[in-house]
Design a protein around this motif. Structure first.
Motif, PDB file in Angstrom:
ATOM      1  N   PRO A   1       0.795  -1.086  -0.132  1.00 16.08           N
ATOM      2  CA  PRO A   1       0.005  -0.032  -0.074  1.00 16.08           C
ATOM      3  C   PRO A   1       0.888   1.186   0.023  1.00 16.08           C
ATOM      4  CG  PRO A   1      -0.828  -1.677   1.705  1.00 16.08           C
ATOM      5  CD  PRO A   1       0.606  -2.302   1.174  1.00 16.08           C
ATOM      6  N   PRO A   2       0.592   2.143  -0.884  1.00 16.53           N
ATOM      7  CA  PRO A   2       1.566   3.089  -1.114  1.00 16.53           C
ATOM      8  C   PRO A   2       1.186   4.431  -0.046  1.00 16.53           C
ATOM      9  CG  PRO A   2      -0.170   3.531  -2.610  1.00 16.53           C
ATOM     10  CD  PRO A   2      -0.200   2.224  -2.092  1.00 16.53           C
TER      11      PRO A   2
ATOM     12  N   PRO B   1      -0.714  12.155  -6.419  1.00 20.45           N
ATOM     13  CA  PRO B   1      -0.739  10.733  -5.567  1.00 20.45           C
ATOM     14  C   PRO B   1      -0.987   9.730  -6.551  1.00 20.45           C
ATOM     15  CG  PRO B   1      -1.859  12.538  -4.146  1.00 20.45           C
ATOM     16  CD  PRO B   1      -1.672  13.238  -5.768  1.00 20.45           C
ATOM     17  N   GLY B   2      -1.707   9.989  -7.698  1.00 21.20           N
ATOM     18  CA  GLY B   2      -1.968   8.805  -8.627  1.00 21.20           C
ATOM     19  C   GLY B   2      -0.913   8.198  -9.322  1.00 21.20           C
TER      20      GLY B   2
ATOM     21  N   THR C   1       1.172   6.704  -8.275  1.00 20.28           N
ATOM     22  CA  THR C   1       1.882   5.442  -7.851  1.00 20.28           C
ATOM     23  C   THR C   1       0.919   4.438  -8.531  1.00 20.28           C
ATOM     24  OG1 THR C   1      -0.121   5.714  -6.025  1.00 20.28           O
ATOM     25  CG2 THR C   1       2.078   6.282  -5.434  1.00 20.28           C
ATOM     26  N   THR C   2      -0.177   4.438  -9.084  1.00 22.06           N
ATOM     27  CA  THR C   2      -0.645   3.616  -9.813  1.00 22.06           C
ATOM     28  C   THR C   2      -0.010   3.269 -11.128  1.00 22.06           C
ATOM     29  OG1 THR C   2      -2.830   4.297  -8.841  1.00 22.06           O
ATOM     30  CG2 THR C   2      -2.960   3.120 -10.848  1.00 22.06           C
ATOM     31  N   ALA C   3       0.316   4.224 -11.742  1.00 16.78           N
ATOM     32  CA  ALA C   3       1.120   4.355 -13.019  1.00 16.78           C
ATOM     33  C   ALA C   3       2.197   3.247 -12.904  1.00 16.78           C
ATOM     34  CB  ALA C   3       1.471   5.607 -13.608  1.00 16.78           C
ATOM     35  N   ILE C   4       3.140   3.682 -11.698  1.00 20.86           N
ATOM     36  CA  ILE C   4       4.409   3.168 -11.478  1.00 20.86           C
ATOM     37  C   ILE C   4       4.144   1.489 -11.049  1.00 20.86           C
ATOM     38  CG2 ILE C   4       6.331   2.888  -9.604  1.00 20.86           C
ATOM     39  CD1 ILE C   4       6.303   5.760  -9.292  1.00 20.86           C
TER      40      ILE C   4
ATOM     41  N   LEU D   1      10.319   7.318  -4.279  1.00 18.51           N
ATOM     42  CA  LEU D   1      10.239   7.399  -5.766  1.00 18.51           C
ATOM     43  C   LEU D   1       9.365   6.304  -6.274  1.00 18.51           C
ATOM     44  CD1 LEU D   1      13.560   8.916  -6.898  1.00 18.51           C
ATOM     45  CD2 LEU D   1      11.474  10.150  -6.738  1.00 18.51           C
ATOM     46  N   GLY D   2       9.550   4.909  -5.605  1.00 16.17           N
ATOM     47  CA  GLY D   2       8.840   3.961  -6.061  1.00 16.17           C
ATOM     48  C   GLY D   2       7.834   3.486  -5.136  1.00 16.17           C
ATOM     49  N   ASN D   3       7.065   4.576  -4.656  1.00 11.62           N
ATOM     50  CA  ASN D   3       6.163   4.465  -3.638  1.00 11.62           C
ATOM     51  C   ASN D   3       4.965   3.394  -3.922  1.00 11.62           C
ATOM     52  OD1 ASN D   3       4.545   4.994  -1.390  1.00 11.62           O
ATOM     53  ND2 ASN D   3       3.528   6.850  -1.997  1.00 11.62           N
ATOM     54  N   GLY D   4       5.050   2.448  -3.497  1.00 11.56           N
ATOM     55  CA  GLY D   4       3.902   1.158  -3.432  1.00 11.56           C
ATOM     56  C   GLY D   4       4.314   0.152  -4.303  1.00 11.56           C
TER      57      GLY D   4
END
Length: 265
Positions: free
Chosen positions: A59-60, A69-70, A72-75, A218-221
């Motif tokens: 969980p980010p 904040p979104g 994180t979904t792309a990453i 940077l790689g949150n989540g």
């Protein structure tokens, strides 16, 4: 039984400087292991690392300071099912692409050529290589090991127990004091080596914690990081041993000086 008897005979002839030499040797071994971390796939060597980066879905963390904040979904979509882990040492990098065995090399390009895009979508191998080449500085530890070895050689020149015949013709065990200039040079060498190790270990710890924290944010989540506990233990224990030798030499020099003054008086 014979070993115990031989050990009892040997212990009385072990000098104070022999104990210091053993501590120096132990410190040199610990620091050498620290430098050898991630340099090969030998047992235990991949576990000696400064920093590790690895893919893991979790969980980010959200914070009001995040403008988007979104992202994180792309990453997470880019990372997919990647599970590669990268570990960084002073002179090498180890990767574990799929949870199996580690591959280690001092050449990040050769490691990158052995994994697919899906296994390292965020280029963690390149990030680890940048950390090793731009931030990690092993040469202070190398100089410290050389200085400690020279100190070890100087301590080996200290006189030990030997038999002398007194005026009555009887033999007795005597041990002369070591040379004061040699003792002072040895003290200076091990003190400088201790300072170099202290600076290197503090640098290593600060840089590893800072880099791992930034990489994980940077790689949150999707990306997690960690600092090598074994490497920290080796560094701090090596420093502690050198400091003990420094204090031991200082106490010896001061004690000899005090005895000389009392004898002169």
């Amino acid at each position: 039984m014979r070993f115990a008897v031989g050990l009892r005979r040997l212990i009385p002839f072990l000098g104070y400087h022999h104990v210091l030499m053993i501590l120096i040797a132990a410190g040199i071994i610990l620091l050498s292991l620290l430098l050898a971390g991630c340099s090969s796939t030998s047992p235990g060597i991949p576990n000696i690392f400064l920093m590790s980066l690895y893919y893991e879905n979790y969980p980010p963390n959200f914070d009001p300071a995040q403008v988007d904040p979104g992202v994180t979904t792309a990453i997470a979509n880019i990372v997919g099912q990647a599970q590669l882990e990268v570990r960084v040492g002073y002179f090498g990098i180890c990767i574990n692409p799929d949870g199996g065995s580690f591959l280690c090399s001092n050449n990040a390009s050769s490691l990158a050529s052995q994994v697919s895009v899906d296994q390292d979508p965020l280029n963690l191998i390149w990030v680890a290589s940048t950390f090793k080449d731009s931030i990690v500085f092993p040469y202070l530890i190398i100089v410290a090991i050389v200085l400690a070895f020279v100190c070890f050689i100087l301590l080996a020149t200290f006189p030990g127990w030997h038999e002398e015949t007194d005026e009555r013709g009887s033999e007795r065990d005597v041990k002369p004091f070591p040379s004061r200039p040699v003792s002072q040079v040895a003290l200076a060498l091990i003190f400088v080596a201790s300072v170099f190790v202290l600076v290197s270990v503090l640098w290593q710890h600060t840089a590893s914690v800072a880099a791992s924290t930034i990489a994980q944010d940077l790689g949150n989540g999707s990306v997690k990081s960690g600092v090598g506990t074994t490497a920290m233990i080796l560094g701090w224990f090596g420093f502690a041993l050198f400091i003990i030798v420094t204090i031991g030499l200082l106490v010896m020099i001061l004690s000899i000086s005090l005895l000389d003054r009392l004898t002169d008086d």
